[in-house]
Design an enzyme around this catalytic site. Structure first.
Site: not given
Length: 330
Positions: A69, A228
């Site tokens: 992805k 993140d």
């Protein structure tokens, strides 16, 4: 052999949130059962006035599916200057037995769906059974997705919302009340919102501590979504000192997640991390053990979540004859 193309509208009608929650549970259990090969993801920060793009790659051994992805975000000028969204995603699926490309699909919805589902999975495993009040620090698209997913797990009675701008919070209030009929109070401060929470959700792109440890009441479950990458932070590191810490990936969260901050300040050690969410789901580690515990779920996002969710969409597309096949290989 032909390759299937699934555009955004196709993806949106091929999966329900309940299926995404199941796919994410499967992903976490697979990851903690050594059924996944998942290299460290790569993030590229582009020059000023642009954003970032991340690449996540995963191999799920049981399903024999490889996913890759690419997901970008933060390109605020895109709609005006380039005529494309400010955030985009693309997922490639490969049959691991041959490494042939079997599907190209829009990935912009999947990232939001599986991240929302991650919060719901953690709530199901770690929140108090009588948790009914949610505080949302951050009121963007992912904050809405968290409510959509958690609403499948429990009955939400009220939400306290805070964002850096009142206009954004007010729009969130209107949207949530219209979609779900759940009353939303726009909090006058972060402190007011956090103090009311049974479940605290943070979904900002924070660059510093937004939630102070002293605001969080006993028994709160925290869904930490926004951190993140190094440089991002939402929680006071002191929160981790007396909390039960559960992560999606031990390696990612200790290097790039919210958990990195208390480790860096020597507030905790790696031995103080209770475990991965997959271990809890598999019954190898206990979840919540008392109504007084503060539990923190540090979610950095993993390729295997994209893998299982995208494969479910692909299988649904095949079963329902959705999408366009084209000859990719000569």
């Amino acid at each position: 052999m032909k390759t299937l193309l699934l555009k955004k509208n196709d993806v949106g009608r091929l999966i329900r949130m309940t299926e995404v929650i199941g796919a994410v549970e499967e992903a976490y259990q697979a990851f903690s059962s050594d059924q996944v090969e998942q290299p460290d993801y790569i993030g590229i920060h582009l020059p000023s006035l642009r954003g970032e793009i991340d690449f996540k790659l995963g191999y799920y051994k049981v399903a024999e599916i490889i996913s890759m992805k690419a997901h970008s975000g933060g390109f605020t000028n895109n709609p005006v200057e380039h005529g494309v969204p400010n955030s985009m995603g693309t997922i490639l699926l490969f049959d691991a037995k041959s490494c042939a490309l079997i599907c190209i699909m829009d990935g912009s919805l999947i990232t939001g769906l599986r991240t929302g589902a991650a919060g719901a999975v953690s709530v199901k495993a770690l929140a108090r059974k009588n948790a009914r009040t949610i505080a949302s620090i951050g009121t963007g698209n992912q904050a809405r997705m968290q409510i959509r997913a958690i609403n499948e797990i429990l009955k939400i009675e009220e939400i306290y919302a805070w964002d850096s701008t009142y206009e954004t919070s007010s729009k969130y209030k209107a949207d949530i009340e219209r979609e779900f009929g759940i009353p939303v109070t726009v909090a006058s401060s972060k402190k007011e919102a956090v103090e009311r929470a049974d479940i605290l959700i943070t979904t900002t792109r924070g660059k510093g501590s937004l939630v102070e440890a002293e605001w969080v009441k006993p028994g709160t479950h925290i869904v930490a979504i926004g951190t993140d990458q190094r440089g991002k932070q939402e929680l006071d590191p002191e929160l981790f000192r007396n909390a039960k810490i559960i992560v999606d990936s031990l390696s990612q969260c200790t290097e790039k997640g919210e958990t990195w901050h208390p480790l860096d300040k020597n507030i905790i050690t790696k031995d103080d991390i209770h475990g991965e969410i997959g271990e809890v789901l598999l019954g190898r580690k206990p979840g919540r053990e008392s109504d007084a515990e503060i539990t923190i779920f540090d979610s950095t996002g993993m390729a295997i979540q994209d893998n299982t969710t995208a494969n479910k969409i692909y299988q649904n597309a095949i079963a329902n004859n959705v999408g366009t096949f084209f000859p990719f290989f000569e």
